[in-house]
Scaffold this motif. Structure first.
Motif, PDB file in Angstrom:
ATOM      1  N   MET A   1      82.680  99.879  35.626  1.00  0.00           N
ATOM      2  CA  MET A   1      82.195 100.515  36.857  1.00  0.00           C
ATOM      3  C   MET A   1      81.932 102.003  36.670  1.00  0.00           C
ATOM      4  O   MET A   1      81.474 102.682  37.590  1.00  0.00           O
ATOM      5  CB  MET A   1      83.219 100.331  37.992  1.00  0.00           C
ATOM      6  N   ALA A   2      82.243 102.534  35.500  1.00  0.00           N
ATOM      7  CA  ALA A   2      82.156 103.999  35.311  1.00  0.00           C
ATOM      8  C   ALA A   2      80.723 104.476  35.069  1.00  0.00           C
ATOM      9  O   ALA A   2      79.913 103.769  34.471  1.00  0.00           O
ATOM     10  CB  ALA A   2      83.036 104.403  34.133  1.00  0.00           C
ATOM     11  N   ASP A   3      80.444 105.675  35.574  1.00  0.00           N
ATOM     12  CA  ASP A   3      79.181 106.360  35.265  1.00  0.00           C
ATOM     13  C   ASP A   3      79.471 107.353  34.155  1.00  0.00           C
ATOM     14  O   ASP A   3      80.484 108.061  34.193  1.00  0.00           O
ATOM     15  CB  ASP A   3      78.671 107.135  36.489  1.00  0.00           C
ATOM     16  N   VAL A   4      78.575 107.417  33.188  1.00  0.00           N
ATOM     17  CA  VAL A   4      78.732 108.392  32.101  1.00  0.00           C
ATOM     18  C   VAL A   4      77.470 109.238  32.029  1.00  0.00           C
ATOM     19  O   VAL A   4      76.352 108.705  31.987  1.00  0.00           O
ATOM     20  CB  VAL A   4      78.995 107.703  30.741  1.00  0.00           C
ATOM     21  N   THR A   5      77.664 110.553  32.053  1.00  0.00           N
ATOM     22  CA  THR A   5      76.540 111.491  31.980  1.00  0.00           C
ATOM     23  C   THR A   5      76.722 112.374  30.754  1.00  0.00           C
ATOM     24  O   THR A   5      77.831 112.878  30.520  1.00  0.00           O
ATOM     25  CB  THR A   5      76.503 112.391  33.242  1.00  0.00           C
ATOM     26  N   ILE A   6      75.663 112.532  29.992  1.00  0.00           N
ATOM     27  CA  ILE A   6      75.728 113.401  28.807  1.00  0.00           C
ATOM     28  C   ILE A   6      74.837 114.619  29.038  1.00  0.00           C
ATOM     29  O   ILE A   6      73.633 114.470  29.267  1.00  0.00           O
ATOM     30  CB  ILE A   6      75.311 112.631  27.534  1.00  0.00           C
ATOM     31  N   TYR A   7      75.449 115.787  29.026  1.00  0.00           N
ATOM     32  CA  TYR A   7      74.708 117.052  29.153  1.00  0.00           C
ATOM     33  C   TYR A   7      74.399 117.547  27.734  1.00  0.00           C
ATOM     34  O   TYR A   7      75.321 117.775  26.953  1.00  0.00           O
ATOM     35  CB  TYR A   7      75.540 118.088  29.904  1.00  0.00           C
ATOM     36  N   TYR A   8      73.126 117.698  27.424  1.00  0.00           N
ATOM     37  CA  TYR A   8      72.748 118.008  26.044  1.00  0.00           C
ATOM     38  C   TYR A   8      71.713 119.131  25.987  1.00  0.00           C
ATOM     39  O   TYR A   8      71.067 119.450  26.991  1.00  0.00           O
ATOM     40  CB  TYR A   8      72.177 116.754  25.367  1.00  0.00           C
ATOM     41  N   LEU A   9      71.576 119.693  24.799  1.00  0.00           N
ATOM     42  CA  LEU A   9      70.501 120.671  24.566  1.00  0.00           C
ATOM     43  C   LEU A   9      69.331 119.960  23.880  1.00  0.00           C
ATOM     44  O   LEU A   9      68.193 120.065  24.292  1.00  0.00           O
ATOM     45  CB  LEU A   9      71.003 121.836  23.707  1.00  0.00           C
ATOM     46  N   HIS A  10      69.647 119.259  22.784  1.00  0.00           N
ATOM     47  CA  HIS A  10      68.680 118.379  22.120  1.00  0.00           C
ATOM     48  C   HIS A  10      69.492 117.205  21.592  1.00  0.00           C
ATOM     49  O   HIS A  10      70.591 117.407  21.096  1.00  0.00           O
ATOM     50  CB  HIS A  10      68.010 119.052  20.909  1.00  0.00           C
ATOM     51  N   ILE A  11      68.958 116.018  21.672  1.00  0.00           N
ATOM     52  CA  ILE A  11      69.649 114.881  21.053  1.00  0.00           C
ATOM     53  C   ILE A  11      69.141 114.771  19.620  1.00  0.00           C
ATOM     54  O   ILE A  11      67.946 114.611  19.388  1.00  0.00           O
ATOM     55  CB  ILE A  11      69.400 113.574  21.828  1.00  0.00           C
ATOM     56  N   ARG A  12      70.066 114.895  18.682  1.00  0.00           N
ATOM     57  CA  ARG A  12      69.688 114.830  17.272  1.00  0.00           C
ATOM     58  C   ARG A  12      70.094 113.464  16.709  1.00  0.00           C
ATOM     59  O   ARG A  12      71.203 113.286  16.226  1.00  0.00           O
ATOM     60  CB  ARG A  12      70.315 115.984  16.504  1.00  0.00           C
TER      61      ARG A  12
END
Lengths: 434, 98
Positions: free
Chosen positions: A286-297
């Protein structure tokens, strides 16, 4: 004093028993060379043995590491010193190095220890468990972790009350408080430096509130929580034991940031965060996961597909730079960030924040060489003097580098680097034989 | 000197006394263990309930509780109605051998 030390002779000294050092040692041993593997921790396996799963295959980290570790431990051409340190290395001539190795007392005869853990049960002392990154306690008489190699007890003498309870219950009488530091003079023909990396200390970025806000944690803590040998009964937020349902990852925490002294990319944070996000969605549906990134490498084989897979699973990616984290009364966290794609500063609430901390050099190894200089690169990793033609070569003839001692890299690259170091060491040793 | 196997702690004790902070740390752990176990003896509780009752920060309670879970003195119960917090209880056959 060297005159009173026990003298040992090997072909190669491998410093560091992580996956890269282990790979080098194993390859060299399989070619018939006698190897001394020196590890400062109480178990070989390095940081990899403590990981949950690996990207992009999601194979169990321990399932890959333990057979290799056991092969290293059982190999007749490999001698392992755990809980040992290199004091000094002197180059005495072509194909001759002398090292002084200190073997710290474990206060347990590991050959006699059956790993029964009766000493652990009897020990009344409880201190912070460093192998679980401080998430739980451990006893002063303890086995470092369940898949440690050697799987033998050790006594944390700094925290031991010398009550003798462990000795009274030990069925093999293998505990020995009379052990002292032993020093060895080790003569070798070649040296492999595989001293690994350190993790960035998030306290260096106060605006993220690590330690001040208990629900701001690091990816290594999450790695332990996701592991089968996890410290908690489930994934819990560290501030109050709540099952988190809205988790944020902050990438580049201590990497690509000149202001904290680490301007380079740590190479693995994007992918380990994506891996953890996928594992979290499995563990907490049920969890939401958010990834804050600059660039995905996502530069490696299968990495981009792994990234796309996480998007399909519902992981949210926000291209944003975190300015500040604050805490609400209920322990939730407010992330103030610049949404780079929308071009505005905004805020979001999460109940747990994971800092994807970067990799730093494990400094100190260059100081042990007394009459030669082990050159470091501008970022303080071991300098690869001929990176394209001979990637394991260092500034000292006969000393080779393996794994993350030369810079941040992922597990497959560390193993490749360990292989390269063993190949170059073999070539160097063969020249001696000609 | 002949060393008496299985009773070697006394030799080190004779050489160096146990530092005060080590004994203080043991006292502190024993105290918090007793507090937590006594509170759980009354009924099973969540981390926030324990924190409120013991007037301790939630992170400290979680650390101690998870340590006792590891040592086999506590076990996990059901999750609360909001699916947020687990209840923890004294392990039925948990034995404190320390």
């Amino acid at each position: 004093m060297p005159g009173q030390m026990k003298i040992l002779e090997y072909d190669v000294l491998v410093i560091g028993g992580g996956i890269a050092g282990g790979e080098s040692a194993l390859n060299l041993a399989n070619l018939g060379y006698n190897v001394l593997l020196v590890e400062k921790e109480l178990s070989i396996g390095g940081k990899m043995i403590l990981l949950s799963k690996v990207f992009p295959t999601l194979d169990c980290g321990a399932c890959i590491t333990t057979p290799k570790i056991s092969e290293i431990a059982r190999h007749p051409n490999i001698t392992i010193f755990t809980g040992a340190e290199i004091r000094i290395i002197t180059k005495k001539g072509e194909h001759l190095f002398e090292a002084i190795v200190s073997q710290n007392p474990r206060y347990v005869n590991i050959d006699d220890c059956t790993g029964c853990q009766l000493c652990e049960e009897a020990c009344p002392v409880s201190v912070i468990d460093e192998y679980q990154y401080g998430l739980v306690g451990r006893k002063a008489a303890y086995i470092p972790f369940s898949i440690a190699s050697p799987r033998a007890a050790a006594i944390d003498i700094e925290n031991c009350t010398l009550c003798g309870a462990c000795e009274r219950v030990c069925p093999t009488q293998c505990i020995d408080f009379t052990q002292t530091v032993e020093e060895f003079l080790v003569k070798v023909k070649s040296v492999v430096v595989a001293t690994g990396f350190e993790l960035f200390d998030p306290l260096k970025i106060p605006r993220y509130g690590y330690d001040k806000f208990k629900n701001v944690t690091t990816a290594m803590h999450m790695e332990r929580q996701l592991s089968p040998t996890r410290p908690f009964n489930s994934i819990l937020r560290p501030g109050d034991g709540k099952l988190p349902d809205n988790i944020a990852y902050v990438l580049c925490a201590g990497s690509r940031d000149k202001s904290v002294g680490n301007p380079i990319c740590s190479q693995v944070c994007c992918m380990y965060s994506i891996k953890q996000a996928q594992l979290l969605m499995g563990a907490l549906p049920m969890a939401d996961v958010t990834i804050y990134y600059l660039h995905i490498r996502a530069f490696g084989k299968g990495f981009n597909e792994f990234y796309a897979q996480s998007q399909d699973m519902g992981v949210e990616f926000i291209k944003g730079k975190i300015g500040k984290i604050t805490e609400k009364e209920n322990g939730n966290l407010i992330l103030r960030y610049e949404d780079i794609e929308k071009g505005k500063v905004t805020e979001a609430e999460h109940d747990m924040v994971v800092l994807s901390i970067g990799l730093l050099p494990n400094q100190g190894i260059s100081d042990v060489f007394d009459n030669e200089t082990l050159q470091l690169d501008p970022f303080h990793f071991v300098d690869q003097s001929d990176i394209l033609a001979s990637p394991a070569k260092t500034s000292i003839e006969g000393v080779f580098v393996a794994g993350t001692a030369s810079g941040p890299m992922d597990i497959p690259d560390s193993i490749l680097s360990g292989g390269a170091a063993s190949a170059e060491t073999t070539s160097y040793l063969r020249r001696a034989a000609l | 000197m002949e060393v008496e196997k299985g009773k070697t702690a006394k030799y080190l004790k004779a050489k160096r006394p146990v530092p005060k902070d080590v004994t203080e740390q043991l006292k502190s752990f024993t105290k918090s263990k007793k507090l937590l176990l006594n509170t759980l003896m009354e009924s099973e509780k969540t981390v926030p309930q324990l924190a409120e009752e013991l007037k301790l920060p939630g992170d400290e309670v979680l650390f101690q509780l998870m340590t006792l879970l590891k040592y086999g003195l506590v076990e996990t119960g059901e999750i609360d109605d909001m699916d947020e917090y687990f209840y923890y209880k004294i392990k039925s056959n948990g034995k404190d051998k320390s």
